[in-house]
Scaffold this active site. Structure first.
Site, PDB file in Angstrom:
ATOM      1  N   ASP A  10       0.473  -0.799  -0.164  1.00  0.00           N
ATOM      2  CA  ASP A  10      -0.327   0.173   0.416  1.00  0.00           C
ATOM      3  C   ASP A  10       0.794   1.106  -0.202  1.00  0.00           C
ATOM      4  OD1 ASP A  10      -2.477   1.634  -0.146  1.00  0.00           O
ATOM      5  OD2 ASP A  10      -1.866   2.107   2.574  1.00  0.00           O
ATOM      6  N   SER A  11       0.580   2.262  -0.045  1.00  0.00           N
ATOM      7  CA  SER A  11       1.006   3.688   0.168  1.00  0.00           C
ATOM      8  C   SER A  11       1.378   3.846   1.193  1.00  0.00           C
ATOM      9  CB  SER A  11       0.099   4.709  -0.346  1.00  0.00           C
ATOM     10  OG  SER A  11      -0.831   4.984   0.256  1.00  0.00           O
ATOM     11  N   CYS A  73      -3.914  -0.488  -2.117  1.00  0.00           N
ATOM     12  CA  CYS A  73      -4.230   0.779  -2.530  1.00  0.00           C
ATOM     13  C   CYS A  73      -4.845   0.700  -3.694  1.00  0.00           C
ATOM     14  CB  CYS A  73      -2.767   1.202  -2.693  1.00  0.00           C
ATOM     15  SG  CYS A  73      -2.843   2.489  -2.941  1.00  0.00           S
ATOM     16  N   GLU A 152      -6.566   9.077   9.889  1.00  0.00           N
ATOM     17  CA  GLU A 152      -5.243   9.637  10.095  1.00  0.00           C
ATOM     18  C   GLU A 152      -5.322   9.878  11.786  1.00  0.00           C
ATOM     19  OE1 GLU A 152      -2.261   8.933   7.848  1.00  0.00           O
ATOM     20  OE2 GLU A 152      -2.610   7.397   6.116  1.00  0.00           O
ATOM     21  N   CYS A 184     -11.572   3.086  -0.986  1.00  0.00           N
ATOM     22  CA  CYS A 184     -10.496   3.789  -0.191  1.00  0.00           C
ATOM     23  C   CYS A 184      -9.872   3.111   1.121  1.00  0.00           C
ATOM     24  CB  CYS A 184     -10.252   4.884  -0.163  1.00  0.00           C
ATOM     25  SG  CYS A 184      -9.015   5.421   0.411  1.00  0.00           S
ATOM     26  N   HIS A 186      -8.319   3.570   4.339  1.00  0.00           N
ATOM     27  CA  HIS A 186      -9.336   4.308   5.046  1.00  0.00           C
ATOM     28  C   HIS A 186     -10.577   4.180   5.070  1.00  0.00           C
ATOM     29  CE1 HIS A 186      -5.029   5.335   4.059  1.00  0.00           C
ATOM     30  NE2 HIS A 186      -5.136   6.130   5.329  1.00  0.00           N
TER      31      HIS A 186
HETATM   32  N1  DGL Z   1      -3.819   4.074  -0.277  1.00  0.00           N
HETATM   33  C1  DGL Z   1      -4.716   4.501  -0.933  1.00  0.00           C
HETATM   34  C2  DGL Z   1      -5.869   4.126  -1.327  1.00  0.00           C
HETATM   35  O1  DGL Z   1      -6.998   2.780  -1.599  1.00  0.00           O
HETATM   36  C3  DGL Z   1      -5.579   5.901  -0.116  1.00  0.00           C
HETATM   37  C4  DGL Z   1      -3.762   7.038   0.744  1.00  0.00           C
HETATM   38  C5  DGL Z   1      -3.658   6.982  -0.239  1.00  0.00           C
HETATM   39  O2  DGL Z   1      -3.696   8.739  -0.844  1.00  0.00           O
HETATM   40  O3  DGL Z   1      -1.624   6.875  -0.596  1.00  0.00           O
HETATM   41  O4  DGL Z   1      -6.330   4.941  -2.569  1.00  0.00           O
END
Ligand code: DGL
Length: 266
Positions: A10-11, A73, A152, A184, A186
């Site tokens: 993931d990012s 991600c 977050e 997403c 989150h």
């Molecule tokens: N992990 C990213 C997503 O699911 C969200 C956070 C980011 O913008 O890196 O798109």
């Protein structure tokens, strides 16, 4: 190969929601989680940049001997899934198609809502996946970038979160969506707030849970599943700020988050 870990990336921290769904569904599988905390967020970055970062992570995971790769991600799945599938000798699974398919199965005649980062929504990847599963399906999309920092911060029930959710989700209410994809990493942590904002009749689809089910099926059909009773090991690796990853990550995953290694890429 059956005992090799599944690579999940993931990012940053958010992909732990997908990792958790995989631990729950596949309790004997070992995993390596890579969070690109040095370069997060991916949501506002260009498709080329996200693709380049994702390929770097893929190659690092392949060097660790993973038997499959899960792109946790959504933004990375939207911009890089095909590039990674073409570059990898192991199965690469993204979060968009499973979420889209689950939404199509849950729809009741109204449009399907999709929320995600700016990059995911601009890519149209969810709308394409939904329409390839159900040609002609109406899709109502909305980028909700402020949800990521709210999560977050742990502001799940904060009045600011209520206000932002009401503003972002107004078009969903107006369009009378009856199912909405949380596109997403989150957003599953905001489920109670989103459900309150949209009302009890709207079904929320967690792409992470749907992806874990797809990973289970892929391992089964390729004969790559861990032997029954295998003791899993979970490794966590980040590209920066291990302390914050552990602190915020525990909100995403609870007890399981131990110490993370730091590996710089690029
Ligand atoms: N992990 C990213 C997503 O699911 C969200 C956070 C980011 O913008 O890196 O798109």
């Amino acid at each position: 190969m059956n005992r090799a870990p599944i690579g999940i990336f993931d990012s940053g921290i958010g992909g732990l929601t997908v990792a958790r769904a995989i631990y729950e569904r596949l309790p004997h599988e070992s995993t390596i989680y890579f969070g690109d905390t040095a370069r997060v967020p991916y949501g506002p970055k260009s498709p080329d940049t996200v693709r380049r970062y994702s390929l770097e992570i893929l190659h690092w995971l392949l060097d660790q001997g993973v038997k499959a790769v899960v792109i946790a991600c959504n933004t990375s799945t939207a911009h890089a899934l095909e590039a990674l599938q073409a570059a990898a000798p192991v199965p690469v699974i993204g979060v968009i198609e499973p979420g889209a398919r689950a939404a199509v199965s849950a729809m009741r005649g109204g449009p399907i809502g999709v929320i995600g980062t700016a990059g995911t929504i601009a890519s149209n990847a969810y709308a394409r996946a939904i329409q390839s599963a159900k040609p002609g399906a109406a899709v109502e999309q909305r980028a909700c970038p402020l949800f990521v920092p709210l999560v977050e911060e742990g502001w799940f029930d904060h009045p600011a979160a209520e206000l932002i959710a009401a503003e972002y989700l107004e078009p969903m209410k107006r369009a009378r969506v009856d199912v909405m994809v949380l596109g997403c990493t989150h957003y599953p942590l905001l489920k109670p707030l989103l459900q309150r904002t949209l009302g009890p009749d709207i079904r929320l689809i967690d792409s992470g849970e749907e992806t874990a089910a797809l990973v289970q099926g892929a391992l089964r059909s390729s004969g790559l599943g861990a032997p029954p009773g295998a003791t899993p090991e979970h490794r966590f690796v980040v590209s920066d700020d291990e302390a914050r990853f552990r602190q915020v990550g525990s909100r995403f995953i609870g007890e399981r988050l131990g110490k993370a290694e730091v590996v710089a890429l690029g």
